[in-house]
Design a protein around this motif. Structure first.
Motif, PDB file in Angstrom:
ATOM      1  N   MET A 197      17.756 -62.965 -24.396  1.00  0.00           N
ATOM      2  CA  MET A 197      17.223 -63.046 -23.053  1.00  0.00           C
ATOM      3  C   MET A 197      18.090 -62.200 -22.122  1.00  0.00           C
ATOM      4  O   MET A 197      19.302 -62.143 -22.249  1.00  0.00           O
ATOM      5  N   SER A 198      17.468 -61.520 -21.165  1.00  0.00           N
ATOM      6  CA  SER A 198      18.230 -60.706 -20.221  1.00  0.00           C
ATOM      7  C   SER A 198      17.674 -60.886 -18.816  1.00  0.00           C
ATOM      8  O   SER A 198      16.512 -61.199 -18.623  1.00  0.00           O
ATOM      9  N   ASP A 199      18.558 -60.703 -17.837  1.00  0.00           N
ATOM     10  CA  ASP A 199      18.176 -60.729 -16.430  1.00  0.00           C
ATOM     11  C   ASP A 199      18.266 -59.308 -15.912  1.00  0.00           C
ATOM     12  O   ASP A 199      19.126 -58.543 -16.323  1.00  0.00           O
ATOM     13  N   ARG A 200      17.372 -58.957 -14.994  1.00  0.00           N
ATOM     14  CA  ARG A 200      17.421 -57.641 -14.339  1.00  0.00           C
ATOM     15  C   ARG A 200      17.959 -57.808 -12.940  1.00  0.00           C
ATOM     16  O   ARG A 200      17.636 -58.759 -12.249  1.00  0.00           O
ATOM     17  N   MET A 201      18.763 -56.840 -12.519  1.00  0.00           N
ATOM     18  CA  MET A 201      19.369 -56.895 -11.203  1.00  0.00           C
ATOM     19  C   MET A 201      19.504 -55.461 -10.695  1.00  0.00           C
ATOM     20  O   MET A 201      20.024 -54.602 -11.403  1.00  0.00           O
ATOM     21  N   ASP A 202      19.038 -55.213  -9.486  1.00  0.00           N
ATOM     22  CA  ASP A 202      19.144 -53.875  -8.913  1.00  0.00           C
ATOM     23  C   ASP A 202      20.331 -53.804  -7.964  1.00  0.00           C
ATOM     24  O   ASP A 202      20.511 -54.656  -7.093  1.00  0.00           O
ATOM     25  N   ILE A 203      21.120 -52.768  -8.127  1.00  0.00           N
ATOM     26  CA  ILE A 203      22.281 -52.513  -7.289  1.00  0.00           C
ATOM     27  C   ILE A 203      21.953 -51.279  -6.452  1.00  0.00           C
ATOM     28  O   ILE A 203      21.577 -50.247  -7.003  1.00  0.00           O
ATOM     29  N   ARG A 204      22.102 -51.414  -5.143  1.00  0.00           N
ATOM     30  CA  ARG A 204      21.860 -50.268  -4.258  1.00  0.00           C
ATOM     31  C   ARG A 204      23.162 -49.503  -4.044  1.00  0.00           C
ATOM     32  O   ARG A 204      24.242 -50.081  -4.051  1.00  0.00           O
ATOM     33  N   GLU A 205      23.057 -48.230  -3.806  1.00  0.00           N
ATOM     34  CA  GLU A 205      24.221 -47.397  -3.516  1.00  0.00           C
ATOM     35  C   GLU A 205      24.952 -47.908  -2.275  1.00  0.00           C
ATOM     36  O   GLU A 205      26.171 -47.833  -2.170  1.00  0.00           O
TER      37      GLU A 205
END
Length: 184
Positions: free
Chosen positions: A1-9
């Motif tokens: 299982m994996s979680d997605r996470m977006d990191i902004r500049e």
């Protein structure tokens, strides 16, 4: 299982907390980049870029009587009211946690795919410093920074300082020579 996470500049002031489900002897190998460039943490996060100097790996046992929530508040500036809702979950964690402030992502926009042995626990906002409400009005606040000519009140110029240092060095050398000659 994996979680997605977006990191902004432009991410700033955000702290992400992960639990590391590894035996103690495997923590360093996972979290520290090897001389060969291999870095399991980078792969476990699915990250493009990390700044190792901002990664905080905490062995819960090392906190002794301090709850993890207190550590996050004191060491990472997370307000207590943000931690209150997750206090039970955070303070029950055992083993090791990985704490990644925004700086750990090196101002690089990236999409993370969190994989085992990492488990995302929470994302928190650091305390933001308050801004001064009124501009400073003292004489020193109106000064200038660099580029301008030094005023007569700014102290001795560099040549005078060099001369004074040379004179002091000469006196010290002459004193040492006199002691040597008197004793020898």
């Amino acid at each position: 299982m994996s979680d997605r996470m977006d990191i902004r500049e432009s991410d700033a002031g955000i702290v992400r907390v992960f639990h590391l489900d590894l035996p103690p002897e495997a923590i360093e190998r996972f979290t520290v980049q090897a001389g060969t460039g291999e870095w399991p943490l980078l792969y476990g996060l699915g990250a493009k870029k990390l700044s190792a100097s901002f990664i905080d790996v905490v062995r819960i046992r090392d906190l002794e009587d301090m709850p993890l929530t207190s550590y996050l508040h004191q060491a990472h500036g997370i307000p207590e009211d943000q931690l209150r809702d997750n206090a039970g979950q955070l303070n029950r964690l055992r083993g090791h946690v990985l704490i990644l402030p925004s700086q750990a992502f090196a101002h690089t926009a990236q999409s993370l795919t969190i994989r085992t042995p990492l488990r995302w626990v929470g994302t928190f906002q650091e305390i933001r410093p308050t801004r001064a409400k009124a501009p400073l009005r003292s004489k020193s606040a109106r000064g200038s920074i660099g580029g301008g000519r030094a005023s007569a009140r700014s102290g001795p110029g560099l040549p005078i300082v060099k001369l004074a240092l040379a004179a002091m060095a000469t006196v010290v050398i002459l004193g040492i020579a006199a002691v040597y000659l008197a004793g020898g």
